[in-house]
Design an enzyme around this catalytic site. Structure first.
Site, short mmCIF file in Angstrom:
data_model
loop_
_atom_site.label_atom_id
_atom_site.label_comp_id
_atom_site.label_asym_id
_atom_site.label_seq_id
_atom_site.Cartn_x
_atom_site.Cartn_y
_atom_site.Cartn_z
CB SER A 182 -9.47 -12.11 -49.72
OG SER A 182 -11.32 -12.76 -49.33
CE LYS B 49 -10.86 -15.30 -52.15
NZ LYS B 49 -10.49 -14.62 -51.21
#
Length: 205
Positions: free
Chosen positions: A63, A106
């Site tokens: 990701s 993230k």
């Protein structure tokens, strides 16, 4: 010239010598034991301090490609956000609010109080298009979010393959563990992590 003679120690003198040897051995053993205990205590204190101020995590999945890769081991600073606020572009580790038991990593895109839009394959903050040189493909989704006083909007750099704020909403600040700081494994990726700094963003007129 008188011959040199050796005198045998008396029983009392022999007893005193044995007592002195016994005391020396006792104090020597006690000193060694004390050194061992002090070393163990110092090691424990260092371990507790390091684990209080930092954490070690493994990147799992893709990701955050192309910035971070599956299998990398990183050090996270838990102290950073006790001294200052999270900034746009920071890579962070946090407890996701979607119920997952795994911690996520993230990048912060939106800050508290901002309006975040995803349209035309890009992120817009308060009507200003965000230029993100670290991503390699446009976003295949759209949406709009208003962030609260202690909420952040986070996205994976791999915009087409990330579970992040676009799917489960803003991230509360209390969920943030810390700022990803350093990659220590594998050797070819060893070094500080690349946080990106954006110019100030103002409200669209």
């Amino acid at each position: 010239m008188e011959p040199t003679t050796l005198e045998e120690p008396t029983p009392s003198e022999r007893l005193e010598e044995e007592q002195e040897v016994s005391l020396a051995r006792a104090f020597g053993g006690r000193s060694f034991l004390r050194d061992v205990v002090e070393t163990l205590l110092l090691t424990l204190i260092i371990f507790l301090v390091v684990n209080t101020l930092t954490g070690r995590f493994q990147v799992r999945g893709t990701s955050m490609e192309p910035t971070l890769h599956n299998g990398q081991y990183i050090i996270v600073s838990k102290l950073s956000y006790r001294l200052s606020d999270p900034q746009r572009g920071d890579i962070i580790v946090f407890h996701p609010p979607n119920g997952s038991r795994e911690d996520y990593i993230k990048r912060i895109i939106g800050l508290p109080g901002e309006r975040v839009e995803i349209r035309e394959g890009a992120v817009w903050i308060n009507g200003y298009r965000l230029e993100e040189p670290y991503i390699t493909s446009p976003m295949p989704y759209t949406g709009s979010w208003e962030l609260g006083p202690d909420e952040y909007f986070v996205l994976g750099d791999n915009r087409g393959g990330s579970s992040d704020s676009h799917s489960w909403g803003p991230l509360p600040r209390e969920n943030i563990i810390g700022k990803a700081w350093f990659c220590y494994w594998p050797p070819q990726h060893w070094g500080p992590l690349p946080h990106y700094r954006f110019p100030p963003i103002e409200e669209e007129e």
